[in-house]
Design an enzyme around this catalytic site. Structure first.
Site, PDB file in Angstrom:
ATOM      1  N   GLY B  90      23.067  14.000 -40.350  1.00 55.44           N
ATOM      2  CA  GLY B  90      21.257  13.663 -40.459  1.00 55.44           C
ATOM      3  C   GLY B  90      21.317  15.027 -40.593  1.00 55.44           C
ATOM      4  N   SER B 122      28.636  13.945 -44.816  1.00 50.76           N
ATOM      5  CA  SER B 122      27.448  14.661 -44.617  1.00 50.76           C
ATOM      6  C   SER B 122      26.700  15.978 -44.047  1.00 50.76           C
ATOM      7  CB  SER B 122      26.139  14.137 -44.859  1.00 50.76           C
ATOM      8  OG  SER B 122      24.721  13.938 -44.929  1.00 50.76           O
ATOM      9  N   ALA B 123      25.779  15.978 -43.299  1.00 53.23           N
ATOM     10  CA  ALA B 123      25.873  17.376 -42.663  1.00 53.23           C
ATOM     11  C   ALA B 123      27.161  17.684 -41.775  1.00 53.23           C
ATOM     12  CB  ALA B 123      24.979  17.316 -40.760  1.00 53.23           C
ATOM     13  N   HIS B 159      25.835  14.154 -51.249  1.00 51.97           N
ATOM     14  CA  HIS B 159      25.128  13.713 -51.397  1.00 51.97           C
ATOM     15  C   HIS B 159      25.096  14.338 -52.665  1.00 51.97           C
ATOM     16  CE1 HIS B 159      24.419  11.334 -47.799  1.00 51.97           C
ATOM     17  NE2 HIS B 159      24.002  12.608 -47.149  1.00 51.97           N
ATOM     18  N   GLU B 194      28.486  10.930 -53.147  1.00 50.31           N
ATOM     19  CA  GLU B 194      28.384   9.525 -52.415  1.00 50.31           C
ATOM     20  C   GLU B 194      29.311   9.106 -53.076  1.00 50.31           C
ATOM     21  OE1 GLU B 194      25.188   7.730 -51.942  1.00 50.31           O
ATOM     22  OE2 GLU B 194      23.998   9.198 -51.217  1.00 50.31           O
TER      23      GLU B 194
END
Lengths: 233, 233
Positions: B90, B122-123, B159, B194
């Protein structure tokens, strides 16, 4: 009365630095002999001197002298005494960090509200909004605040980019990021595409250049803004 | 001993949430019955409940129960008592803001260093680095610090995206942004594409998945890292 040019980018693909803006700058800065340049955003980490030379070269074409704010002992006085001011692009976090560190943010706001002519490109445009919360830049330094000049009643997203069709990358699109912003913030955001700029004269804000703008407001569907006078909030 | 999975993304294009990771998670979390989920990053501003449901649905496939940290009166105790922890993706700024606001960052670091199993995507992976200064996210909220867990001796750029060939967009590439970071910072940065993730077992860090990594070190040319054991600083 505010007199600002707020451009998405300094440079259009395939042209020289500020080249696409020179006809506009010739008219806008017609009465200006010397410009104060704020090189704090340091694109690619370039030095203040090297960055200022790039601005000097571009403005020499329209016979305007450029002097870097770092050449003054007292940057606040440099802002107060400037005939006109240009803040170049680069990293918005570093730019805002230095504006606070050198204690010139409030002074810059004051002179621009009082009519000192201003050109911003990219990061130099982002800081004209209420906050820098819609920059695309990487947070490579920690500024003491995200609050910026508030010369516009909205925020700027410079280099606005439409979602890439058929991309398989799962990172968020620009639109998704701005929507996330509106979960936590009320301020409208103007996506300013490369090739366009805002001309601010007092309270009148006009979208100029070649591209429509994209306006994001909390809890509303994003909309395209045609070139011409803008009415935002 | 640290036991961490640090993934670039939760989702590969065209597949379901966490789907590509499920075989790995089945083995990694083989002894885990219940997972504490940290939904603070709120992708697209989704609610904690809705986000937790997404994680529950994915982990149900491998028979692991998921409970959101927001369901506990005392989030710090929830972290201390967790069998295993997953922080989803997020917005990294909002995630870090909430980790500080709920005063769980130091506790999270402590339990992960002591061996509580962890999955980040991710985050949730960005926060495993020394700082969040290499996030791609928009600074939609102002966290009290950019300092994160420091479970890795470098920073993560999740990413990670190679420069788009033939693009006419003048915004900085990911590589340019990371180079700007190194003008102001010493910390190495791992661009995690990714489809790949890091498996951290104690001091050993292994790059797994389908894509090579890209390592950025100050004053050095960026280099590709093959899958396998990493030796970084």
């Amino acid at each position: 009365m505010k007199k600002l040019l707020i451009a998405s980018t300094s440079t259009i693909h395939g042209t020289g630095y500020l080249e696409y803006l020179l006809p506009t700058l010739t008219v806008f800065f017609a009465d200006v002999k010397k410009l104060l340049f704020i090189p704090y955003a340091r694109p690619s980490g370039i030095s203040y001197d090297a960055y200022t030379k790039i601005a000097q070269k571009a403005f020499a074409k329209i016979h305007i002298e450029v002097v870097g704010i770092h050449e003054f002992d007292n940057p606040k006085e440099a802002v107060l005494n400037a005939e006109a001011i240009f803040t170049g692009g680069g990293n918005t976090f570093e730019l805002v960090y230095q504006l606070y560190k050198n204690d010139v943010l409030a002074t810059l706001k004051q002179v621009l509200e009082n009519g000192t002519k201003y050109l911003g490109t990219s990061a130099g445009s982002n800081i004209c909004g209420v906050s820098m919360k819609n920059t695309n830049d990487m947070p490579i330094v920690y500024p003491p605040s995200f609050t910026t000049l508030g010369l516009l009643p909205f925020n700027i997203n410079a280099h606005y980019l439409d979602p890439l069709k058929n991309s398989k990358h799962m990172g968020e699109t620009r639109e998704t990021r701005i929507k996330e912003f509106h979960v936590f913030n009320e301020t409208a955001v103007l996506g300013l595409r490369e090739g366009s700029w805002l001309e601010v004269l007092g309270d009148s804000i006009t979208l100029k250049g070649t591209e429509t703008g994209r306006l994001f407001e909390k809890d509303k569907i994003a909309k395209e803004l045609e070139l011409g006078l803008l009415i935002i909030k």
